[in-house]
Design a protein around this motif. Sequence first.
Motif, PDB file in Angstrom:
ATOM      1  N   ALA A 195     -27.071   3.509   0.214  1.00  0.00           N
ATOM      2  CA  ALA A 195     -26.520   2.409   0.943  1.00  0.00           C
ATOM      3  C   ALA A 195     -25.462   1.622   0.317  1.00  0.00           C
ATOM      4  O   ALA A 195     -24.086   1.898   0.506  1.00  0.00           O
ATOM      5  N   ALA A 196     -25.396   0.783  -1.324  1.00  0.00           N
ATOM      6  CA  ALA A 196     -24.777   0.901  -2.077  1.00  0.00           C
ATOM      7  C   ALA A 196     -23.669   1.425  -2.690  1.00  0.00           C
ATOM      8  O   ALA A 196     -22.478   0.629  -2.334  1.00  0.00           O
ATOM      9  N   TRP A 197     -23.831   3.128  -2.065  1.00  0.00           N
ATOM     10  CA  TRP A 197     -22.479   3.635  -2.289  1.00  0.00           C
ATOM     11  C   TRP A 197     -21.346   3.638  -1.474  1.00  0.00           C
ATOM     12  O   TRP A 197     -20.259   3.760  -1.465  1.00  0.00           O
ATOM     13  N   THR A 198     -22.476   4.059  -0.175  1.00  0.00           N
ATOM     14  CA  THR A 198     -21.820   4.573   1.005  1.00  0.00           C
ATOM     15  C   THR A 198     -20.337   3.323   1.418  1.00  0.00           C
ATOM     16  O   THR A 198     -19.592   3.233   1.453  1.00  0.00           O
ATOM     17  N   TRP A 199     -21.560   1.280   1.526  1.00  0.00           N
ATOM     18  CA  TRP A 199     -20.051   0.627   1.211  1.00  0.00           C
ATOM     19  C   TRP A 199     -19.065   0.179   0.406  1.00  0.00           C
ATOM     20  O   TRP A 199     -17.564  -0.002   1.294  1.00  0.00           O
ATOM     21  N   ARG A 200     -18.805   1.125  -0.691  1.00  0.00           N
ATOM     22  CA  ARG A 200     -18.154   0.571  -1.275  1.00  0.00           C
ATOM     23  C   ARG A 200     -17.403   2.069  -1.872  1.00  0.00           C
ATOM     24  O   ARG A 200     -16.319   1.110  -1.859  1.00  0.00           O
ATOM     25  N   LEU A 201     -17.701   2.833  -1.036  1.00  0.00           N
ATOM     26  CA  LEU A 201     -16.687   4.218  -0.850  1.00  0.00           C
ATOM     27  C   LEU A 201     -16.378   3.472   0.223  1.00  0.00           C
ATOM     28  O   LEU A 201     -14.707   3.934   0.510  1.00  0.00           O
ATOM     29  N   LEU A 202     -16.432   3.475   1.367  1.00  0.00           N
ATOM     30  CA  LEU A 202     -15.965   3.180   2.694  1.00  0.00           C
ATOM     31  C   LEU A 202     -14.959   1.619   2.491  1.00  0.00           C
ATOM     32  O   LEU A 202     -14.077   1.964   2.990  1.00  0.00           O
ATOM     33  N   ILE A 203     -15.216   0.530   0.999  1.00  0.00           N
ATOM     34  CA  ILE A 203     -14.165  -0.229   0.928  1.00  0.00           C
ATOM     35  C   ILE A 203     -12.904   0.065   0.487  1.00  0.00           C
ATOM     36  O   ILE A 203     -12.186   0.055   0.517  1.00  0.00           O
ATOM     37  N   ILE A 204     -13.673   1.285  -0.586  1.00  0.00           N
ATOM     38  CA  ILE A 204     -12.348   2.173  -0.809  1.00  0.00           C
ATOM     39  C   ILE A 204     -11.292   2.822   0.256  1.00  0.00           C
ATOM     40  O   ILE A 204      -9.868   3.074  -0.593  1.00  0.00           O
ATOM     41  N   ALA A 205     -11.712   3.634   0.450  1.00  0.00           N
ATOM     42  CA  ALA A 205     -11.521   4.088   1.828  1.00  0.00           C
ATOM     43  C   ALA A 205     -10.320   3.218   2.872  1.00  0.00           C
ATOM     44  O   ALA A 205      -9.246   3.800   2.356  1.00  0.00           O
ATOM     45  N   ALA A 206     -10.687   2.168   3.092  1.00  0.00           N
ATOM     46  CA  ALA A 206     -10.004   1.227   3.254  1.00  0.00           C
ATOM     47  C   ALA A 206      -8.458   0.835   3.216  1.00  0.00           C
ATOM     48  O   ALA A 206      -8.069   0.628   3.380  1.00  0.00           O
ATOM     49  N   GLY A 207      -9.294   0.702   1.447  1.00  0.00           N
ATOM     50  CA  GLY A 207      -8.364  -0.065   0.563  1.00  0.00           C
ATOM     51  C   GLY A 207      -6.908   1.310   1.068  1.00  0.00           C
ATOM     52  O   GLY A 207      -5.804   0.742   0.430  1.00  0.00           O
ATOM     53  N   LEU A 208      -7.708   2.194   0.458  1.00  0.00           N
ATOM     54  CA  LEU A 208      -6.525   3.312   0.727  1.00  0.00           C
ATOM     55  C   LEU A 208      -5.611   3.752   1.954  1.00  0.00           C
ATOM     56  O   LEU A 208      -4.654   4.103   1.970  1.00  0.00           O
ATOM     57  N   TYR A 209      -6.682   3.454   2.827  1.00  0.00           N
ATOM     58  CA  TYR A 209      -5.630   3.583   4.060  1.00  0.00           C
ATOM     59  C   TYR A 209      -4.520   2.705   4.145  1.00  0.00           C
ATOM     60  O   TYR A 209      -3.982   2.757   5.052  1.00  0.00           O
ATOM     61  N   ALA A 210      -5.386   1.247   3.768  1.00  0.00           N
ATOM     62  CA  ALA A 210      -4.087  -0.035   4.248  1.00  0.00           C
ATOM     63  C   ALA A 210      -3.139   0.116   3.492  1.00  0.00           C
ATOM     64  O   ALA A 210      -1.937   0.105   3.502  1.00  0.00           O
ATOM     65  N   LEU A 211      -3.486   1.072   1.681  1.00  0.00           N
ATOM     66  CA  LEU A 211      -2.042   1.227   1.412  1.00  0.00           C
ATOM     67  C   LEU A 211      -1.017   1.884   1.707  1.00  0.00           C
ATOM     68  O   LEU A 211      -0.056   1.860   1.580  1.00  0.00           O
ATOM     69  N   GLY A 212      -1.308   3.456   2.083  1.00  0.00           N
ATOM     70  CA  GLY A 212      -0.906   4.205   2.993  1.00  0.00           C
ATOM     71  C   GLY A 212      -0.308   4.016   3.942  1.00  0.00           C
ATOM     72  O   GLY A 212       1.602   3.904   4.161  1.00  0.00           O
ATOM     73  N   LYS A 213      -0.657   3.552   5.319  1.00  0.00           N
ATOM     74  CA  LYS A 213       0.088   2.080   6.247  1.00  0.00           C
ATOM     75  C   LYS A 213       0.731   1.755   5.849  1.00  0.00           C
ATOM     76  O   LYS A 213       1.941   1.444   6.222  1.00  0.00           O
ATOM     77  N   LEU A 214       0.956   0.543   4.579  1.00  0.00           N
ATOM     78  CA  LEU A 214       1.844  -0.359   4.149  1.00  0.00           C
ATOM     79  C   LEU A 214       3.498   0.346   3.087  1.00  0.00           C
ATOM     80  O   LEU A 214       4.507   0.390   3.260  1.00  0.00           O
ATOM     81  N   PHE A 215       3.167   2.167   2.645  1.00  0.00           N
ATOM     82  CA  PHE A 215       3.837   2.850   1.623  1.00  0.00           C
ATOM     83  C   PHE A 215       4.352   3.432   3.521  1.00  0.00           C
ATOM     84  O   PHE A 215       6.375   3.366   3.094  1.00  0.00           O
ATOM     85  N   LEU A 216       4.078   3.863   4.795  1.00  0.00           N
ATOM     86  CA  LEU A 216       4.623   4.295   5.810  1.00  0.00           C
ATOM     87  C   LEU A 216       5.091   3.067   6.194  1.00  0.00           C
ATOM     88  O   LEU A 216       6.466   2.797   6.533  1.00  0.00           O
ATOM     89  N   TYR A 217       5.034   1.829   6.130  1.00  0.00           N
ATOM     90  CA  TYR A 217       5.813   0.630   6.550  1.00  0.00           C
ATOM     91  C   TYR A 217       7.426   0.181   5.812  1.00  0.00           C
ATOM     92  O   TYR A 217       8.007   0.261   6.596  1.00  0.00           O
ATOM     93  N   ALA A 218       7.625   0.436   4.790  1.00  0.00           N
ATOM     94  CA  ALA A 218       8.357   0.049   3.869  1.00  0.00           C
ATOM     95  C   ALA A 218       9.029   1.224   2.860  1.00  0.00           C
ATOM     96  O   ALA A 218       9.006   0.672   1.976  1.00  0.00           O
ATOM     97  N   GLU A 219       8.304   2.546   3.468  1.00  0.00           N
ATOM     98  CA  GLU A 219       9.071   3.136   2.823  1.00  0.00           C
ATOM     99  C   GLU A 219      10.693   3.774   2.115  1.00  0.00           C
ATOM    100  O   GLU A 219      10.463   4.712   1.232  1.00  0.00           O
ATOM    101  N   GLU A 220      11.615   3.132   2.980  1.00  0.00           N
ATOM    102  CA  GLU A 220      12.355   2.917   2.358  1.00  0.00           C
ATOM    103  C   GLU A 220      13.024   2.218   1.123  1.00  0.00           C
ATOM    104  O   GLU A 220      14.068   2.378   0.372  1.00  0.00           O
ATOM    105  N   VAL A 221      12.060   1.323   1.124  1.00  0.00           N
ATOM    106  CA  VAL A 221      12.027   1.102   0.060  1.00  0.00           C
ATOM    107  C   VAL A 221      11.139   1.197  -1.411  1.00  0.00           C
ATOM    108  O   VAL A 221      11.440   2.003  -2.755  1.00  0.00           O
ATOM    109  N   PHE A 222       9.777   2.073  -0.954  1.00  0.00           N
ATOM    110  CA  PHE A 222       8.440   2.720  -1.951  1.00  0.00           C
ATOM    111  C   PHE A 222       9.351   4.301  -2.182  1.00  0.00           C
ATOM    112  O   PHE A 222       8.688   3.851  -3.671  1.00  0.00           O
ATOM    113  N   VAL A 223      10.327   4.645  -1.869  1.00  0.00           N
ATOM    114  CA  VAL A 223      10.540   6.079  -1.785  1.00  0.00           C
ATOM    115  C   VAL A 223      11.540   5.739  -2.712  1.00  0.00           C
ATOM    116  O   VAL A 223      10.750   6.680  -4.114  1.00  0.00           O
ATOM    117  N   PRO A 224      12.471   4.956  -2.681  1.00  0.00           N
ATOM    118  CA  PRO A 224      13.468   4.881  -4.069  1.00  0.00           C
ATOM    119  C   PRO A 224      12.652   4.994  -5.305  1.00  0.00           C
ATOM    120  O   PRO A 224      12.808   4.976  -6.352  1.00  0.00           O
TER     121      PRO A 224
END
Length: 381
Positions: free
Chosen positions: A29-58
């Motif tokens: 259970a401890a590993w599961t909730w930590r991995l879920l939080i990491i996955a959610a953080g990576l997903y949020a970073l990916g969405k942020l990258f897509l939202y502002a990709e015209e800035v982040f890609v350069p």
Amino acid sequence: MTGEPGDGPTPNDPTWAAAQVHPGVRAAAAWTWRLLIIAAGLYALGKLFLYAEEVFVPVAIAILLSALLSPLVAWLQRHRVPRSAGVLSAVVLTFAIIAAGLTFVVQQLIVGVPRMSGDVAASIAKARRWLETGRLHLDSDSLRNVSNDMITWLKEHEASIATGALDTATVATKLVTAALLTIFLLIFFLYDGHRIWDFVTKIVPSAHRVHVRGAGDAGYRTLQSYVRATVLVAFIDAVFIGIGLAILRVPMVMPLMALIFLGAFIPIVGSVAAGSLAVLVALATHGWFTAVLVVVVLIVVMQVEGHVLQPFLLGRSVKLHPVAVILVIAIGLMVAGIVGGLLAVPVLAFANTAITYRPAEGADQDEFVEEPVDLPGEETS
């Protein structure tokens, strides 16, 4: 019932419920909730990258180019060239080479495509005759129906095709804007990168700031090794495959070399895709025997790359398992398309070194704080 002392927690004890859970379940259970939080953080970073990709890609491309050019700037500075002049010289030379290469490839395409169209038409006619007279024994009416279906599909989708053609100007405008932003960021990353990194890491608590700066420095050095080695490997692949294509008289050798060079920046996937295109061109213009020979050339060059060039040039510091490379490229392609596939492996190489970074034993921490960090900028001596 309270129980005797030493019998363990009772139902009235706050720790009683936790004690009833198996330790393995608690660990899972401890590993599961930590991995879920990491996955959610990576997903949020990916969405942020897509939202502002015209800035982040350069920004990402400028960091990669700074990793490639910073040794050249440092070399010029060691030879008493002012840093500002060295930075401008490196940037102008790089983009002049890129512009000249693109211009030459486009000219080759303009000349080569009309010449190749006749070969392709002859190959199609030959394939049609084989379908009619070969083992399949397809009649002309069936083949004509297939051709009519293709023409009908094109007519039904001509509106979307025209819309895509109209969007070309918009895409060109975005590319020019991204290129200008990349050049602007690259100049400042090369000239003043260490101060930018020092300023960014001020958000880190002071107790961990030294470690974060050291990890960033180590990760950036790995990125430098990765970019330099990848450029060299891509150049060698393009040259030797191009020589093979020229010997086999495959048309449009230079555009195919350019695609192979660019494809090498996406390990495994890019090389296979660019090589497959070369095989298709050989098949369409010279038949299956030449296409098989092109496959042999590709296999030989890829084997030399995988077993000689990459281990020798990259070394252990940038060595990544092929499974990790494939998975991270797949994730990058799903999140951000071709750009994501291009940036996935450099990000993994940087993160792999930064996360596993350990400062050298006996290092003077106070002295290290005063030392400028080479991310992304001049190298420390």
